[in-house]
Design a protein around this motif. Sequence first.
Motif, short mmCIF file in Angstrom:
data_model
loop_
_atom_site.label_atom_id
_atom_site.label_comp_id
_atom_site.label_asym_id
_atom_site.label_seq_id
_atom_site.Cartn_x
_atom_site.Cartn_y
_atom_site.Cartn_z
N GLY A 156 46.01 26.28 42.76
CA GLY A 156 47.15 26.76 41.99
C GLY A 156 46.78 27.23 40.59
O GLY A 156 47.64 27.32 39.72
N VAL A 157 45.52 27.56 40.37
CA VAL A 157 45.07 27.99 39.04
C VAL A 157 45.43 29.45 38.79
O VAL A 157 45.73 30.20 39.72
N GLU A 158 45.38 29.83 37.52
CA GLU A 158 45.47 31.25 37.15
C GLU A 158 44.05 31.77 37.19
O GLU A 158 43.18 31.33 36.40
N TYR A 159 43.75 32.66 38.11
CA TYR A 159 42.39 33.15 38.31
C TYR A 159 42.18 34.48 37.60
O TYR A 159 42.99 35.40 37.75
N VAL A 160 41.13 34.57 36.80
CA VAL A 160 40.78 35.80 36.09
C VAL A 160 39.34 36.15 36.47
O VAL A 160 38.44 35.34 36.30
N PHE A 161 39.17 37.37 36.97
CA PHE A 161 37.83 37.86 37.30
C PHE A 161 37.42 38.88 36.26
O PHE A 161 38.16 39.79 35.93
N VAL A 162 36.21 38.69 35.73
CA VAL A 162 35.64 39.65 34.78
C VAL A 162 34.34 40.13 35.39
O VAL A 162 33.40 39.34 35.56
N GLU A 163 34.32 41.41 35.74
CA GLU A 163 33.10 41.95 36.33
C GLU A 163 32.06 42.10 35.24
O GLU A 163 32.29 42.71 34.20
N ALA A 164 30.89 41.55 35.51
CA ALA A 164 29.78 41.63 34.56
C ALA A 164 29.14 43.00 34.70
O ALA A 164 28.26 43.21 35.52
N LYS A 165 29.64 43.93 33.90
CA LYS A 165 29.08 45.29 33.95
C LYS A 165 28.93 45.84 32.56
O LYS A 165 29.49 45.41 31.62
#
Length: 165
Positions: A156-165
């Motif tokens: 139930g977390v707030e998921y944030v994806f940051v692409e390492a680019k």
Amino acid sequence: MKTTTRLMLTACLVLPLLAACKKEEAPVAQVAAPLAAPTTADDAAWRTYVSDVVTRNMAGISNQPYVYYLPAATGDEATDTGNYERLQDKARTDVARGIVRGNMLAYASSDSAKMADIVVTAFADVPESTMQGVRVVFIGDAADQARVAEAVAPAGVEYVFVEAK
């Protein structure tokens, strides 16, 4: 008496004008551009990058973030395995202990696949919907994004994806 009154009246009229002339405009805060992910496995550059990404994702977070960073492989198998296992144990223990609302967990490494493995392992036994209000930031490759999202979603977390680019 008239002179004193006139001087007082003149002072009352002139002082605000002088104050307005001296007033400086407030400096406009300049926001630095986001850092680009390092193209090498340089740990110092990666730590700086991870710190920048974590800072940019702190909105609404009231506590110090938990940052899990796996250093680049050194070529020494014992050291690399030890670093990986220690970080995996710490991540699993912290999540099992319970993370409360208002906290952030950030996971990053120049080896995105290994960090994704750590996240998947850490969240394997988390009861459903027990981490509401917790933000999980995964900094890695797009190829690992879906696997991490699937692993953390039941909590139930707030998921944030940051692409390492």
